[in-house]
Design a protein around this motif. Structure first.
Motif, PDB file in Angstrom:
ATOM      1  N   CYS A 205     -11.248  -3.674   2.663  1.00 56.53           N
ATOM      2  CA  CYS A 205     -12.059  -4.770   1.774  1.00 56.53           C
ATOM      3  C   CYS A 205     -11.210  -5.420   0.788  1.00 56.53           C
ATOM      4  O   CYS A 205      -9.964  -4.964   0.431  1.00 56.53           O
ATOM      5  N   GLY A 206     -11.693  -6.415   0.329  1.00 60.31           N
ATOM      6  CA  GLY A 206     -11.166  -7.424  -0.704  1.00 60.31           C
ATOM      7  C   GLY A 206      -9.927  -7.763  -0.473  1.00 60.31           C
ATOM      8  O   GLY A 206      -9.408  -8.444   0.643  1.00 60.31           O
ATOM      9  N   THR A 207      -8.991  -7.490  -1.468  1.00 59.13           N
ATOM     10  CA  THR A 207      -7.527  -8.000  -1.177  1.00 59.13           C
ATOM     11  C   THR A 207      -6.905  -7.290  -0.039  1.00 59.13           C
ATOM     12  O   THR A 207      -6.233  -8.092   0.481  1.00 59.13           O
ATOM     13  N   SER A 208      -7.064  -5.950   0.060  1.00 61.25           N
ATOM     14  CA  SER A 208      -6.582  -5.304   1.144  1.00 61.25           C
ATOM     15  C   SER A 208      -6.833  -5.997   2.392  1.00 61.25           C
ATOM     16  O   SER A 208      -6.155  -6.110   3.669  1.00 61.25           O
TER      17      SER A 208
ATOM     18  N   SER B 102      -5.782   0.014   2.243  1.00 61.03           N
ATOM     19  CA  SER B 102      -6.190   0.475   1.068  1.00 61.03           C
ATOM     20  C   SER B 102      -5.061   0.803  -0.049  1.00 61.03           C
ATOM     21  O   SER B 102      -4.475   1.585   0.221  1.00 61.03           O
ATOM     22  N   GLN B 103      -5.451   0.229  -1.156  1.00 66.07           N
ATOM     23  CA  GLN B 103      -4.316   0.705  -2.337  1.00 66.07           C
ATOM     24  C   GLN B 103      -4.862   1.997  -2.512  1.00 66.07           C
ATOM     25  O   GLN B 103      -3.926   2.937  -2.683  1.00 66.07           O
ATOM     26  N   SER B 104      -6.300   2.295  -3.129  1.00 63.91           N
ATOM     27  CA  SER B 104      -6.670   3.562  -3.616  1.00 63.91           C
ATOM     28  C   SER B 104      -6.596   4.743  -2.573  1.00 63.91           C
ATOM     29  O   SER B 104      -6.490   6.068  -3.029  1.00 63.91           O
TER      30      SER B 104
ATOM     31  N   THR C  93     -11.410   4.090  -1.045  1.00 60.84           N
ATOM     32  CA  THR C  93     -12.596   2.958  -0.827  1.00 60.84           C
ATOM     33  C   THR C  93     -13.670   3.526   0.019  1.00 60.84           C
ATOM     34  O   THR C  93     -13.235   3.604   1.049  1.00 60.84           O
TER      35      THR C  93
ATOM     36  N   VAL D 242      -6.972  -3.837 -12.664  1.00 58.48           N
ATOM     37  CA  VAL D 242      -7.847  -3.819 -11.607  1.00 58.48           C
ATOM     38  C   VAL D 242      -7.737  -4.768 -10.595  1.00 58.48           C
ATOM     39  O   VAL D 242      -7.988  -4.306  -9.324  1.00 58.48           O
ATOM     40  N   ALA D 243      -6.990  -5.992 -11.045  1.00 51.99           N
ATOM     41  CA  ALA D 243      -6.801  -6.834  -9.940  1.00 51.99           C
ATOM     42  C   ALA D 243      -5.542  -6.598  -9.172  1.00 51.99           C
ATOM     43  O   ALA D 243      -4.536  -6.513 -10.017  1.00 51.99           O
ATOM     44  N   SER D 244      -5.649  -6.369  -7.757  1.00 59.81           N
ATOM     45  CA  SER D 244      -4.529  -6.187  -7.117  1.00 59.81           C
ATOM     46  C   SER D 244      -3.368  -7.035  -7.161  1.00 59.81           C
ATOM     47  O   SER D 244      -3.675  -8.191  -6.717  1.00 59.81           O
TER      48      SER D 244
ATOM     49  N   LYS E 100      -8.486 -13.741  -6.656  1.00 54.05           N
ATOM     50  CA  LYS E 100      -7.903 -13.713  -8.185  1.00 54.05           C
ATOM     51  C   LYS E 100      -8.310 -14.279  -9.313  1.00 54.05           C
ATOM     52  O   LYS E 100      -8.658 -13.621 -10.324  1.00 54.05           O
TER      53      LYS E 100
ATOM     54  N   GLU F  84     -11.976 -13.033 -10.015  1.00 57.62           N
ATOM     55  CA  GLU F  84     -12.053 -11.940 -10.670  1.00 57.62           C
ATOM     56  C   GLU F  84     -11.727 -11.834 -12.203  1.00 57.62           C
ATOM     57  O   GLU F  84     -12.380 -11.154 -12.994  1.00 57.62           O
TER      58      GLU F  84
HETATM   59  C1  F6R Z   1      -8.997  -7.342  -5.598  1.00 57.96           C
HETATM   60  C2  F6R Z   1      -9.300  -6.027  -5.528  1.00 57.96           C
HETATM   61  C3  F6R Z   1     -10.130  -5.398  -4.588  1.00 57.96           C
HETATM   62  C4  F6R Z   1      -9.514  -4.135  -3.999  1.00 57.96           C
HETATM   63  C5  F6R Z   1     -10.638  -3.619  -3.075  1.00 57.96           C
HETATM   64  C6  F6R Z   1     -10.043  -2.769  -2.051  1.00 57.96           C
HETATM   65  O1  F6R Z   1      -7.971  -7.697  -6.665  1.00 57.96           O
HETATM   66  O2  F6R Z   1      -8.476  -4.923  -6.086  1.00 57.96           O
HETATM   67  O3  F6R Z   1     -10.784  -6.505  -3.873  1.00 57.96           O
HETATM   68  O4  F6R Z   1      -8.673  -5.049  -3.296  1.00 57.96           O
HETATM   69  O5  F6R Z   1     -11.655  -3.159  -3.802  1.00 57.96           O
HETATM   70  O6  F6R Z   1      -9.465  -1.583  -2.614  1.00 57.96           O
HETATM   71  P1  F6R Z   1      -8.484  -0.755  -1.859  1.00 57.96           P
HETATM   72  O7  F6R Z   1      -7.305  -1.658  -1.420  1.00 57.96           O
HETATM   73  O8  F6R Z   1      -8.294   0.454  -2.947  1.00 57.96           O
HETATM   74  O9  F6R Z   1      -9.132  -0.064  -0.694  1.00 57.96           O
END
Ligand code: F6R
Length: 365
Positions: free
Chosen positions: A56-59, A103-105, A108, A155-157, A242, A245
């Motif tokens: 999702c999103g940046t990932s 996924s960063q976190s 998700t 919050v912004a990756s 970016k 957001e």
């Molecule tokens: C954008 C941002 C979001 C995450 C998205 C996925 O700056 O941070 O679009 O990239 O919510 O989150 P993760 O990577 O944690 O699954």
């Protein structure tokens, strides 16, 4: 904790040389070997016929970039899909497909549910690219390689994105080598490129004053367009995300060749247009697309590298990014678009680290 920085986002942007170096170390010290991804990765990587990436999103934009590497370096058909779409459609299962989640976190919900859905259909090979140790996605995946970005608080990756790209590039080279598409000379070139990456990122960070000057202009606008082609198109998408957001300025990204199929109608003298235009095989095409925009009075803000023969002109502003870094160029060009959004947000006085309506980890649908 912030030290000399004003925001976590600024700190995290500036941590990228170290974060990328730490993540690249896996390949620089250990080589491009499947075992970096898990003890049974060799067997899995030899047996797969295609790759599906869910995020999702940046990932998701990291996944879009990886598709170019996986197809050009590893020669593996790769498909990328937004997790929240994949999980709700009829998917044709393929047990020989490797399902990658990014996924960063690692928490998700949509990405997690998409992985579970894939597994329920009989996809048995899964790889997680994640920044948080022992979070839900790596625990549910058979293979894992962690990014070493350190905690990302804004919050912004930012640093999570560039370190994801390092892992995905390393994966493409690993697969390409294992499957016989890369000889020792090419492998050496990829290693050297990775070794020089943190230094090139530092050069890109040094462009901050120039980018900040552009950002003052963007802060006055209500809308912006981002253009790129090929492997730089996902970076245009990331730049637009970016900006949206953290500044709340409406921004859209297009592959530059699509302009005349619709978005060109938006262009007038009030529309700033960011172009990611390094000196790659598509530069002449991008230049032609830029002329289409220039002819309609659009103001162009072009990131191009030292090797491209570009001149600034009326309505065309240039910032020169470091010397072209080949396949890793999208990583370098992530930096100026992050800085542009950050400085435009500062000029508008928005809450950079906690943009309205957004959460760092999206554990709800
Ligand atoms: C954008 C941002 C979001 C995450 C998205 C996925 O700056 O941070 O679009 O990239 O919510 O989150 P993760 O990577 O944690 O699954």
């Amino acid at each position: 904790e912030l030290g000399l920085y004003s925001h976590f986002m600024q700190k995290e942007i500036h941590e990228q040389p170290q974060a990328v170096a730490a993540t690249a170390e896996v390949f620089l010290d250990g080589g491009f070997v499947p075992e970096n991804f898990g003890s049974n990765a060799r067997e899995v990587f030899q047996s797969i016929n295609s790759i599906k990436i869910l995020a999702c999103g940046t990932s998701y934009y990291a996944a879009l970039t990886a598709k170019y590497w996986l197809e050009s370096i590893a020669k593996i058909p790769t498909d990328v899909e937004i997790a929240s779409e994949y999980r709700y459609r009829d998917v044709i299962a393929d047990p020989q497909q490797l399902v990658i989640t990014i996924s960063q976190s690692g928490e998700t919900l949509d990405t997690m549910e998409a992985l579970k859905y894939a597994q329920s259909l009989g996809h048995c090979h899964s790889l997680s690219v994640c920044n948080v140790m022992e979070s839900a996605l790596p625990r549910a995946s058979s293979l894992v390689l962690y990014t070493r970005a350190g905690a990302e608080i804004g919050v912004a990756s930012t640093k999570a994105f560039t370190t994801q790209l390092v892992v995905l590039f390393g994966l493409a080279v690993t697969l390409g080598k294992l499957r016989g598409h890369i000889d020792a000379e090419r492998e050496h070139a990829h290693t050297e490129a990775l070794r020089q990456l943190p230094g090139s990122i530092q050069h890109a960070l040094n462009l901050e004053p120039q980018v900040a000057a552009w950002a003052q202009k963007f802060a006055q606008k209500s809308s912006a367009l981002f253009l790129g082609r090929g492997i730089h198109y996902p970076i245009a998408l990331e730049g637009a995300l970016k900006l949206k957001e953290i500044t709340y300025i409406h921004a859209e990204a297009y592959p530059a060749g699509e302009l005349k199929h619709g978005p060109l109608a938006l262009v007038d003298e009030n529309m700033p247009i960011v172009v990611i235009a390094p000196n790659d095989a598509l530069l002449d095409k991008v230049k032609a697309n830029m002329q289409e925009v220039g002819a309609r009075g659009g103001e162009l803000f072009v990131f191009t590298d030292l090797d491209s023969h570009f001149e600034a002109a009326q309505g065309v502003h240039l910032i020169r990014t470091p010397r072209h870094t080949g396949a890793l160029s999208p990583i370098i060009h992530s930096i100026p678009v992050q800085l542009l959004a950050y400085h435009a947000a500062l000029a508008r006085g928005t809450d950079v680290d906690k943009p309205r309506n957004l959460a760092k980890s999206v554990t709800v649908e």
